[in-house]
Design a protein around this motif. Structure first.
Motif, PDB file in Angstrom:
ATOM      1  N   LEU A 186      10.190   1.082  -1.516  1.00  0.00           N
ATOM      2  CA  LEU A 186      10.467   0.208  -2.659  1.00  0.00           C
ATOM      3  C   LEU A 186      10.216  -1.225  -2.191  1.00  0.00           C
ATOM      4  O   LEU A 186      10.988  -1.762  -1.392  1.00  0.00           O
ATOM      5  CB  LEU A 186      11.917   0.364  -3.129  1.00  0.00           C
ATOM      6  N   LEU A 187       9.152  -1.838  -2.658  1.00  0.00           N
ATOM      7  CA  LEU A 187       8.757  -3.168  -2.195  1.00  0.00           C
ATOM      8  C   LEU A 187       8.798  -4.160  -3.356  1.00  0.00           C
ATOM      9  O   LEU A 187       8.074  -4.000  -4.339  1.00  0.00           O
ATOM     10  CB  LEU A 187       7.348  -3.135  -1.588  1.00  0.00           C
ATOM     11  N   ASP A 188       9.649  -5.171  -3.231  1.00  0.00           N
ATOM     12  CA  ASP A 188       9.806  -6.187  -4.274  1.00  0.00           C
ATOM     13  C   ASP A 188       9.110  -7.473  -3.819  1.00  0.00           C
ATOM     14  O   ASP A 188       9.615  -8.194  -2.962  1.00  0.00           O
ATOM     15  CB  ASP A 188      11.292  -6.445  -4.525  1.00  0.00           C
ATOM     16  N   GLU A 189       7.945  -7.739  -4.373  1.00  0.00           N
ATOM     17  CA  GLU A 189       7.130  -8.917  -4.049  1.00  0.00           C
ATOM     18  C   GLU A 189       6.852  -9.034  -2.535  1.00  0.00           C
ATOM     19  O   GLU A 189       7.175 -10.046  -1.913  1.00  0.00           O
ATOM     20  CB  GLU A 189       7.805 -10.207  -4.551  1.00  0.00           C
ATOM     21  N   PRO A 190       6.254  -8.018  -1.920  1.00  0.00           N
ATOM     22  CA  PRO A 190       6.018  -8.084  -0.468  1.00  0.00           C
ATOM     23  C   PRO A 190       4.961  -9.104  -0.076  1.00  0.00           C
ATOM     24  O   PRO A 190       4.920  -9.531   1.076  1.00  0.00           O
ATOM     25  CB  PRO A 190       5.547  -6.659  -0.131  1.00  0.00           C
ATOM     26  N   THR A 191       4.087  -9.500  -1.003  1.00  0.00           N
ATOM     27  CA  THR A 191       2.985 -10.411  -0.652  1.00  0.00           C
ATOM     28  C   THR A 191       3.361 -11.883  -0.735  1.00  0.00           C
ATOM     29  O   THR A 191       2.555 -12.745  -0.372  1.00  0.00           O
ATOM     30  CB  THR A 191       1.771 -10.163  -1.572  1.00  0.00           C
ATOM     31  N   ASN A 192       4.585 -12.190  -1.182  1.00  0.00           N
ATOM     32  CA  ASN A 192       4.967 -13.597  -1.354  1.00  0.00           C
ATOM     33  C   ASN A 192       4.920 -14.391  -0.056  1.00  0.00           C
ATOM     34  O   ASN A 192       4.704 -15.599  -0.070  1.00  0.00           O
ATOM     35  CB  ASN A 192       6.380 -13.697  -1.952  1.00  0.00           C
ATOM     36  N   HIS A 193       5.161 -13.714   1.062  1.00  0.00           N
ATOM     37  CA  HIS A 193       5.224 -14.422   2.343  1.00  0.00           C
ATOM     38  C   HIS A 193       4.062 -14.040   3.258  1.00  0.00           C
ATOM     39  O   HIS A 193       4.119 -14.278   4.463  1.00  0.00           O
ATOM     40  CB  HIS A 193       6.558 -14.130   3.037  1.00  0.00           C
ATOM     41  N   LEU A 194       3.000 -13.461   2.684  1.00  0.00           N
ATOM     42  CA  LEU A 194       1.860 -13.026   3.490  1.00  0.00           C
ATOM     43  C   LEU A 194       0.632 -13.870   3.173  1.00  0.00           C
ATOM     44  O   LEU A 194       0.457 -14.346   2.047  1.00  0.00           O
ATOM     45  CB  LEU A 194       1.543 -11.545   3.221  1.00  0.00           C
ATOM     46  N   ASP A 195      -0.252 -14.036   4.165  1.00  0.00           N
ATOM     47  CA  ASP A 195      -1.533 -14.689   3.939  1.00  0.00           C
ATOM     48  C   ASP A 195      -2.556 -13.631   3.550  1.00  0.00           C
ATOM     49  O   ASP A 195      -2.267 -12.423   3.527  1.00  0.00           O
ATOM     50  CB  ASP A 195      -1.988 -15.453   5.184  1.00  0.00           C
ATOM     51  N   ILE A 196      -3.783 -14.068   3.227  1.00  0.00           N
ATOM     52  CA  ILE A 196      -4.801 -13.148   2.712  1.00  0.00           C
ATOM     53  C   ILE A 196      -5.101 -12.028   3.702  1.00  0.00           C
ATOM     54  O   ILE A 196      -5.196 -10.853   3.325  1.00  0.00           O
ATOM     55  CB  ILE A 196      -6.083 -13.927   2.351  1.00  0.00           C
ATOM     56  N   GLU A 197      -5.236 -12.365   4.994  1.00  0.00           N
ATOM     57  CA  GLU A 197      -5.567 -11.343   5.984  1.00  0.00           C
ATOM     58  C   GLU A 197      -4.446 -10.315   6.105  1.00  0.00           C
ATOM     59  O   GLU A 197      -4.707  -9.108   6.198  1.00  0.00           O
ATOM     60  CB  GLU A 197      -5.835 -12.000   7.339  1.00  0.00           C
TER      61      GLU A 197
END
Length: 657
Positions: A186-197
């Motif tokens: 269950l992932l809630d907005e996992p990309t908010n703290h990630l860069d493109i790579e």
């Protein structure tokens, strides 16, 4: 694996959603979508057992293990990155200690023929096999691969976690969850703290994972690449679409059109019934029919139409004075924190009206350069802000800086000035804070609602240079689409720091890549940059091979040349070499002269464009087609001359080196 039946959640008079029924099956990849505040995060908390519903049940298989990454997490660990991540293997480490203890006991005993010893051997064998099935000692390598994929460096592994920002510590938590290999993620907005790579790495990980997935994200490209099913929370209902997000958008449009037709037919039927009742209410001969119509009217269940863009925010940046031709000029800008180099040698010129993206791994200096531009921190080199530039800055943590004790209305009322105060309600309504929503306290707002509120504050002042640091974090997809269109229509200059590929696509025409202490310029859109970067990586590998090959060939040629020079019959080659060098120098001189002429021409063209800009800025000249035509033609000639200058400069570099 997980069954949800008759789920209902209430926070006040109107329920968030009710009568929700769906099943999460093995290897399902589900995108959970809906507008901000619809209840997506609440539903994830209910599924993982952190929150109880008002009504309904959540049934989870006994052997199912759930991994949950919340949107916001309070992290209090104080270990190294490696030690904290190793906690994901708690059960494996306990089993490893047990196996080691059994092995020591076997080594200490000598009663090899006794039943107790044979039982100990059997226990050791069974536990050792279990340990090897769980991956054995390979967990360290798996842990390192995951941390590297999420953007950490090997040098970071032994650093204390307290030295990292909240975003990086969220990455550690994500790594721990992924390494536990749960049955349901269950992932809630996992990309908010990630860069493109890192986002691309996570995409591949999730695609190859055997875990089921329920994902909340506003990154459209990420959702499309990872999920195959869409659950939508709308009008208090959870609707299940067995398709990917892009297909869901089309099906939802069709569904709403059908609802609208049914709604319109029902409204016509209701109007006809009411008209009949009013017309024959007092006629005794029609009393029975009237009563029948009244009963039919009472039994009608109103058809609801799915929420759509009629509540979406409408962004329009207010007009502002025209800035100079070059809002930002960077010359050899550098930034150090003690001995740590963030970047150096940053040189670029931003032209008025350009929209550019700053991309790169977190920690490479994107936000740092933004702070240099805002003059918030000291730096080396020269950084000039152009004439008449008015900057609007949306910081990455802008939403967290809001005063939680204020209401939505008070937050805007405190910053509004002059006539704008008379339009506060209209502005709040345009951002989906109309009616009672404006009286909500900031502390009860969701992440997306806070971001919208922070965006309103940015819009209260007219600006001609926008600097947006991760503006789409916590914004839902309709809001992102409207923001994107507003920036595209914005006639000023924009710098966008973002990892959202879908948002940047079609919006920016130039990409600045941060990495390794340098900033590299890439012409074209975000997908042009991604494609060219992969090609650049491959070329670098082949160039290394070519360089090594050329070095070997050159060394051989030098040896042959030394041998030839020792022979009398080739002593005259020195004269030929002199003539070749002389001709080579003539070519360099000719190119240098041509480049100088080109530069002079570019200077003249830029001066004329500046004059035309000044003329067209006058109201009486704004519609002068002769000036407009000359401006367009001059601009085309200037672009062509710039391309020619670039080509000549490259030829000169090749001749020199």
């Amino acid at each position: 694996m997980i069954s949800i039946e008759g789920l209902k959640v209430e926070f006040g008079i109107k329920p968030l959603f009710q009568n929700a029924n769906f099943v999460i099956n093995d290897r399902d990849r589900i995108a959970l979508v809906g507008k901000n505040g619809a209840g997506k995060s609440t539903l994830l908390k209910i599924i993982c057992g952190q929150q109880r519903p008002t009504e309904g049940t959540v049934s989870v298989s006994n052997d199912a293990k759930i991994g949950y990454l919340p949107q916001v997490m309070r992290i209090t660990d104080d270990t190294t990155v490696r030690e904290e991540t190793r906690k994901a293997f708690g059960s494996s480490l306990q089993l490893k200690e047990r196996v080691a203890r059994l092995e020591r006991e076997l080594g200490e005993r000598s009663d090899y023929e006794t039943p107790e010893y044979m039982d100990l051997v059997e226990t050791f064998t069974r536990e050792h096999e279990r340990y090897m099935m769980l991956g054995g000692d390979g967990y360290e390598a798996e842990m390192e691969r995951t941390l590297l994929g999420l953007g950490f460096l090997r040098a970071d592994f032994d650093r204390p976690t307290r030295e990292f920002s909240g975003g990086w510590r969220m990455r550690i938590e994500l790594a721990k969850i992924l390494l536990q290999h749960p049955d349901v993620l269950l992932l809630d907005e996992p990309t908010n703290h990630l860069d493109i790579e890192s986002i691309q790495w996570l995409e591949q990980f999730l695609v190859q994972s055997s875990s089921s997935l329920v994902l909340v994200s506003h990154d459209r490209a990420f959702i499309n690449n990872v999920t195959n099913r869409t659950l939508e929370i709308s009008c208090g209902q959870v609707v299940d679409y067995k398709v990917k997000y892009d297909e869901y958008v089309g099906l939802r449009r069709e569904r709403r059109e059908q609802q609208m037709r049914a709604y319109e037919n029902q409204q016509k039927e209701i109007a006809d019934m009411r008209q009949f009742i009013e017309r024959f209410r007092y006629q005794a001969t029609k009393a029975v029919q009237v009563q029948q119509k009244v009963k039919q009217l009472e039994k009608i269940v109103p058809i609801e139409v799915d929420e759509i863009d009629n509540s979406a925010m409408h962004l329009k940046f207010p007009p502002c004075l025209r800035s100079g031709d070059y809002p930002i000029i960077c010359e050899e800008v550098e930034k150090h924190y003690g001995d740590h180099l963030v970047f150096e040698g940053v040189s670029f010129i931003l032209k008025r009206g350009e929209k550019v993206a700053f991309v790169g791994k977190n920690g490479e200096g994107k936000s740092t350069l933004v702070k240099c531009i805002m003059n918030e921190i000291p730096y080396g080199g020269t950084l000039k802000i152009g004439h008449n530039v008015q900057i609007g800055y949306f910081a990455q943590n802008q939403a967290q800086l809001l005063d939680e004790s204020l209401t939505v209305y008070e937050t805007i009322d405190y910053v509004a000035r002059g006539e704008i105060r008379l339009r506060i309600n209209d502005i709040l309504g345009a951002f989906m804070f109309g009616g009672e929503e404006s009286e909500k306290k900031v502390r009860v707002l969701s992440g997306g609602e806070r971001s919208r509120l922070a965006m309103i504050k940015l819009l209260l002042e007219p600006v001609n240079l926008l600097i947006l640091d991760e503006p789409t974090n916590h914004l839902d997809m309709p809001s992102k689409d409207v923001l994107k269109e507003a920036i595209r229509a914005f006639d000023g200059t924009a710098i966008i720091v973002s990892h959202d590929r879908e948002f940047l696509d079609g919006l920016v025409t130039k990409v600045y890549e941060f990495g390794g202490g340098r900033v590299r310029e890439h012409l074209g859109g975000i997908y042009d940059f991604l494609r060219s970067r992969q090609m650049t990586d491959l070329n670098e590998l082949s160039n290394r091979g070519n360089t090594m090959q050329k070095t070997t060939v050159n060394a051989a040629r030098q040896q042959e040349k030394a041998k030839d020079l020792s022979r009398p019959d080739v002593a005259n080659t020195g004269k030929e070499s002199y003539l070749e060098r002389k001709e080579h120098q003539k070519r360099i001189n000719r190119l240098q002269k041509t480049i100088k002429e080109s530069e002079e021409k570019i200077t003249q063209l830029e001066a004329r464009i500046k004059e035309l800009d000044s003329l067209l800025y006058l109201p009486e000249k704004a519609s002068d087609m002769k000036l407009v035509t000359e401006y367009t033609t001059t601009r085309q000639v200037l672009d062509a001359e710039n391309d020619r200058w670039m080509q000549l400069s490259e030829e000169l570099e090749e001749l020199k080196y």
